[in-house]
Design an enzyme around this catalytic site. Structure first.
Site, PDB file in Angstrom:
ATOM      1  N   LYS A 155       0.674  -1.265  -0.048  1.00 43.25           N
ATOM      2  CA  LYS A 155      -0.119   0.031  -0.046  1.00 43.25           C
ATOM      3  C   LYS A 155       0.697   1.130   0.054  1.00 43.25           C
ATOM      4  CE  LYS A 155      -3.911  -2.334   0.967  1.00 43.25           C
ATOM      5  NZ  LYS A 155      -4.553  -2.873  -0.120  1.00 43.25           N
ATOM      6  N   CYS A 156       1.962   1.103  -0.684  1.00 39.71           N
ATOM      7  CA  CYS A 156       2.887   2.247  -0.752  1.00 39.71           C
ATOM      8  C   CYS A 156       3.015   2.853  -1.996  1.00 39.71           C
ATOM      9  CB  CYS A 156       4.166   1.660  -0.505  1.00 39.71           C
ATOM     10  SG  CYS A 156       5.683   2.713  -0.451  1.00 39.71           S
TER      11      CYS A 156
END
Length: 184
Positions: free
Chosen positions: A35-36
């Site tokens: 989720k970066c």
């Protein structure tokens, strides 16, 4: 002399894996997150893997939730996300910590070998990270800690750390060094 072959890690199912299994291979060891802003690098990593794997190259993926809680979920959830969204085929290991007292021993060793390599300031996220980390610790650049997700360590065929690449490094620069090491 200590090498990465002196370490044992856990695969995503919790089984011991001795890094001796990768003797005579060029490795790229990466701490990742799903989720970066750097998560799309999975696509670039898979292309590297496809390009060099048959010549003795391996990517070792270690999910890490220490940076903005950007690797949520179980080891299986993370694995399935990477397979479904990026078609990754390289080995993925158990989620670990890369900094602090509970850091994976392998990562303690990697950081001892190569400290922070600096940002490529032409990358759009580099200034954001630099500003954020400077506010937390004005001397962060002097410390060997992993600064963010997708930091990469390049390991030669003898199990020694050749280079450290921060997540802002251009993948072509890494590919050129991999090619060089494979040809040695």
């Amino acid at each position: 002399m200590k090498t990465i072959y002196d370490f044992t890690v856990k695969d995503r199912k919790g089984n011991d894996v001795t890094l001796k299994e990768y003797t005579n291979e060029v490795l790229l060891i990466v701490n990742t997150a799903t989720k970066c802003g750097f998560t799309p690098q999975y696509e670039e990593l898979e292309k590297l893997y496809e390009r060099f794997h048959s010549r003795g190259f391996e990517i070792l993926d270690f999910p890490c939730n220490q940076f903005g809680q950007q690797a949520p979920g179980t080891d299986d959830t993370i694995h399935n996300f990477c397979k479904l969204n990026y078609g990754t085929e390289f080995p993925r290991f158990k989620k670990i910590k890369v900094n602090g007292d509970e850091a994976e021993p392998l990562y303690k060793y990697l950081k001892e070998q190569k400290s922070f390599a600096g940002w490529d300031m032409s990358h759009p996220i580099a200034k954001i990270l630099d500003d954020m980390l400077s506010k937390e610790d004005p001397e962060y650049k002097e410390k060997p800690d992993i600064k963010w997700n997708f930091t990469k360590f390049l390991i030669n065929k003898f199990g020694l750390v050749e280079a450290r690449y921060e997540p802002t490094e251009k993948i072509d620069n890494i590919a050129n060094k991999i090619e060089e090491l494979l040809n040695k």
